[in-house]
Design an enzyme around this catalytic site. Structure first.
Site: not given
Ligand SMILES: NC(=O)c1ccc[n+]([C@@H]2O[C@H](COP(=O)([O-])OP(=O)(O)OC[C@H]3O[C@@H](n4cnc5c(N)ncnc54)[C@H](O)[C@@H]3O)[C@@H](O)[C@H]2O)c1
Length: 262
Positions: A155, A165
């Site tokens: 991230s 985080y």
């Molecule tokens: N959205 C943003 O702005 C952003 C920015 C930087 C990084 N990220 C990273 O991108 C990734 C996806 O983000 P997103 O916005 O799509 O979030 P999101 O919450 O929709 O996706 C995370 C997914 O991980 C799954 N998950 C959680 N624990 C789990 C486990 N133990 N086993 C299997 N699956 C599990 C959840 O069910 C969820 O579907 C994450 O790693 C997040 O940290 C997101």
């Protein structure tokens, strides 16, 4: 030496696992799974939320792509092993692993100074161990096919880490250089993507415009401060395809210029 063409991004015949691809409707994992399928890969859509994973797999199949859904807890070794076994049963092996699943919304405002050991261990277990666990299981399968590519989802919030985080996401950068070092001799490349403020259901809920910290990020970005998940997929396809064959151990920021670093 062959000249470079768009074919270098082609993933026909490749098998990819994307974790965290089935949870919330509009997610980065969903975008990654669709992009990999559109590039020709067979995709294992994996998530703790099995029904959500099935919805994304159905969506890919409906447009002519190849996908299956697997319910997985990435922190649990037998569960992650079952995910890899499902990939082998359905598609014959694994070439690409995208360690995208994480706790983000769930970490909310968890402050490092007040999170107890149980909370810390839960966050580290999902966000860091989960990626390492899946990599441990999948690496021998990749090696048996002559190599592979692992992409960890870090991230922009890791540069610098200003939250618990952020600590987990910076640890993933270190896991990336370390796994790249350990797996390079087996032709397994390990890289990471560090997204900025991405317009997913989860991300948008965490970055309201009126938050002062978010305002400071918006002010720093050089082009648009937010973009949709498809904006990350070009970097993903580079890292997992022949086009990126000389890259390993790298973390690519895709964030509108929020983070500038050497
Ligand atoms: N959205 C943003 O702005 C952003 C920015 C930087 C990084 N990220 C990273 O991108 C990734 C996806 O983000 P997103 O916005 O799509 O979030 P999101 O919450 O929709 O996706 C995370 C997914 O991980 C799954 N998950 C959680 N624990 C789990 C486990 N133990 N086993 C299997 N699956 C599990 C959840 O069910 C969820 O579907 C994450 O790693 C997040 O940290 C997101």
């Amino acid at each position: 030496m062959a000249d470079f063409t768009n074919q270098n991004f082609d993933l026909a015949g490749k098998v990819a696992i994307v974790t965290g691809a089935g949870g919330r409707g509009n997610s980065i994992g969903r975008a990654y799974a669709v992009a990999l399928a559109n590039a020709g890969a067979s995709v294992v859509v994996a998530d703790l939320n099995g029904e959500g994973a099935q919805r994304v797999a159905d969506e890919i199949q409906a447009t002519g792509g190849k996908a299956i859904a697997v319910q997985v807890d990435i922190t649990d070794t037998p569960s992650a092993q079952a995910m890899a076994d499902a990939a082998v049963d359905a598609f014959g092996g694994v070439d690409i692993l995208v360690n995208n699943a994480a706790l983000m919304v769930e970490m909310g405002a968890a402050a490092t100074i007040s999170t107890d050991r149980a909370g810390f261990e839960r966050f580290m277990a999902v966000n860091v161990w989960g990626a390492i666990n899946c990599s441990q299981i999948v690496a021998p399968l990749m090696a048996s096919r002559g190599g592979g590519s692992i992409v960890n989802q870090s991230s922009a919030g890791a540069f610098p880490a200003q939250s618990l985080y952020g600590i987990t996401k910076l640890a993933l950068v270190a896991a990336t250089t370390t796994l790249a070092t350990e797996l390079g001799s087996q032709n397994i490349r390990v890289n990471a993507i560090a997204p900025g403020m991405t317009k997913t259901d989860a991300g948008s809920s965490m970055t309201p415009d009126d938050n002062p910290f978010v305002q400071s990020i918006i002010a720093r970005c050089l082009v648009q401060p937010r973009d949709t998940p498809d904006a990350l997929c070009g970097a993903l396809l580079l890292l997992v395809s022949e086009a990126g064959r000389w890259m390993t151990g790298q973390t690519i920021n895709v964030d509108g210029g929020w983070v500038l670093r050497y």
